[in-house]
Enzyme design. Sequence first.
Site, mmCIF file in Angstrom:
data_model
loop_
_atom_site.group_PDB
_atom_site.id
_atom_site.type_symbol
_atom_site.label_atom_id
_atom_site.label_comp_id
_atom_site.label_asym_id
_atom_site.label_seq_id
_atom_site.Cartn_x
_atom_site.Cartn_y
_atom_site.Cartn_z
ATOM 1 N N GLU A 95 11.558 -12.991 32.727
ATOM 2 C CA GLU A 95 10.972 -11.820 33.376
ATOM 3 C C GLU A 95 10.041 -12.135 34.548
ATOM 4 O O GLU A 95 9.953 -11.353 35.486
ATOM 5 C CB GLU A 95 10.195 -11.003 32.332
ATOM 6 C CG GLU A 95 11.053 -10.389 31.248
ATOM 7 C CD GLU A 95 11.991 -9.314 31.795
ATOM 8 O OE1 GLU A 95 11.524 -8.467 32.576
ATOM 9 O OE2 GLU A 95 13.191 -9.355 31.470
ATOM 10 N N SER A 133 7.038 15.882 -30.446
ATOM 11 C CA SER A 133 6.121 15.249 -31.403
ATOM 12 C C SER A 133 5.351 14.073 -30.819
ATOM 13 O O SER A 133 4.414 13.587 -31.446
ATOM 14 C CB SER A 133 6.893 14.784 -32.636
ATOM 15 O OG SER A 133 7.328 15.912 -33.372
#
Length: 816
Positions: free
Chosen positions: A87, A481
């Site tokens: 770049e 239960s």
Amino acid sequence: MLRLIGYFFGIGVMLALLAAAGVAVYVGHLTQDLPDYEVLASYEPPVTTRVHAADGSLMAEFARQRRLYLPIQAVPDRVKAAFLSAEDKNFYTHPGVDAEGIVRAALLLAKGGPMQGASTITQQVAKNFLLTNERSIERKIKEAVLSFRIEQAYSKDRILELYLNEIYLGFVYPGQGAYGIAAAALTYFDKSVNELTVSEAAYLAALPKGPTNYHPFRNTERALERRNWVIGQMVENGYVTKEEGDKARAEPLGVSPRRNGNYLFAGEYFTEDVRRELIARYGQDALYEGGLSVRTTLDPKLQLMARKALQDGLIKYDRLRGYRGPKSQVDVSGDWGAAVGEVKGLSDVPEWRLAVVLEGSKSGLEIGLQPGRVASGALDEKRETGTISAEDMSWAMRHVVDGKRVKAKSPADVLKPGDVVFVEKKEGSTGAYELRQPPEVEGGMIAMDPHTGRVLAMVGGFSYAESQFNRATQAMRQPGSSFKPIVYSAALDNGYTPASVIMDGPITITSGGQTWSPKNYDGKAAGPSTLRNGIERSRNLMTVRLANDMGMKIVAEYAERFGVYDHLAQYLPMALGSGETTVMRMVSAYSIMANGGRQIKPSLIDRIQDRYGKTVFKHDERGCEGCVAKEWTGQPEPELIDNSEQVLDPMTAYQITSMMEGVVQRGTAVTVSELGRPIAGKTGTTNDEKDAWFVGYTPNLVVGLYLGYDKPRNLGKGATGGGLAAPVFKAFMGEALEDTPVVDFKVPEGMKLIAINRKTGMRANEGEAGTIIEAFKPGTGPADSYWVIGMEGESGVGEISSEARKAVTESPGGLY
């Protein structure tokens, strides 16, 4: 002549000055509204939130832009070299713009060519952070001016850091876009930046010019060409040797993409609950952009065990109900691989594969297996076949036709060519498979540390891919239960003992002009029975009579104190677990009994840190003054101070635990006793046998689960918590407790242990059969004269005669 030259020179100077002034005015006009470049100093980009398991394994990532911010000091030199070579090779020497590049671009434009960037890294920072992507001379001028200003305000390293963390580097699969080099390294190579090779770093550096142009699978040749050019630039600029460059150019792209979503297998339900909690705490922006680091409580090993135990239990029950038919049908006259390849399977059940029936006979089925996918995402062209023998699908010979189970004579009667089915490879074979089907019945399961409330494992159903509804935390079900220990804890905290005798006999409750006559599961009545027998045998009549004697106000208070309900309606049927709650709440309630009566806060998250590493949430609130000592000077070892609320008497907690040990040793969950460890627990079966529960614990681990249909319906005659849920618990605990020491439940100081007759609750005579050791609080103990609820009216006191003692001892049982 000289005067003429001077005249023209003067005119030229004046024109030049006028032109310069015009340019200055023009540039000044363009730059008067430039953005403030100082915002770069407080730059906080959207960063990925990462969620980890307790052992550090990555569970999930959440982001709108997949980005992991890296300071420049953490970026390897080879990665910097690759991007600088690709770049801006003069980055560390130019003042912000590249004059040579600008002239080159201007000449090309003057000749009628396309506008080119010639942008330095600094210019790209100016454009990406402060300007738009507009392609115009005006924007380039603004970009250049901002670049000069940025270079004066920030160091080169800071500018490069901003660039490397901001750039978009594309995706391998849709929805997987990577921002910044750290996310790109994971996306393309499933590596950290420190692990990237020269060729891999060069490929990433090739992407900023146009990620889609250099896609690793769609444009492989162009990607290789661009990567090799970057490698050449690295060699030319002296970052790597020619030999290293030649070696890197000879390598393939080597892209090994990382999939999105959950990374830790079997943790989807857990992860989704964590995601919802993070949004509730901090909002969506913080989750998807805030870069949070979340350490959860999940134990990956226990999670796998829990998943397997629950899935096996669901499959076992479902197979007894017959085969319901294929998942879908496809045309097998052409390329059956492409046809079955379009059918969606269960991504989180990798043990199973989809297959299409090619041919059926009495001996079995020939099948074609769904092709896998290659790295590009396309279907593999390879075709694979296998067989299912009649023996390996014998359970499916009872198949469902028009809602009725029908006995088939041959596998060909069950499945036809074109039917798409699930199969699992038969262990130890090459081409043999077994028929599978996703169960209709579902369930939820949670494992928790009772001392901290840390959720160690969570399974919200058979398959998250099939249903995202979390039955461990979202499903509201009747606990049946399994709620009774809450009722009995309230009784033990309010004057009763495990040896208190209550009449287990018919009772009719009248309220508001309506009557209710509960029954025991077996339809029988056991007569006078101790509280211990009542919970071991899960006697409904005793529980209702006990709740009626105490008053539902007390029962509701304890249910809310334990966190089972926020508000429990004060009706007697609620004492039998008729109110709806979740597995998470039930496990949390049992944790209180397991830890000695202290309140706990269930948590999926241990710690949350913000993007800077500051801890913003910590679940563990225990104190530890000695833990901050800088050095050891002979002081005692520091101790954690548990400042949680005591919501149940520690002695009561031990009593109810001891009673639930009886449930395992000789009651409704006797199958769990095969583990050979101290385990307490309680089964639960709801009205019309719609749900089957079991919640149990050791001193250091609480596990709860239920099985039932999402749209509640009868599970079948005899489908109880002891028969369906307890075996799942046993399978999980068998693995989870393997190679761990046996730990007994701790008896609180001051507790009295007295030998009593298990059925009568009276002090045992020497050598008497049926003797057990019972736990009593100070000032209590077995007696010959005690309250018997329901013997004389609804409550009365009387002497137990030898005849009554014999009646209690020989009273019928009946397991629930």
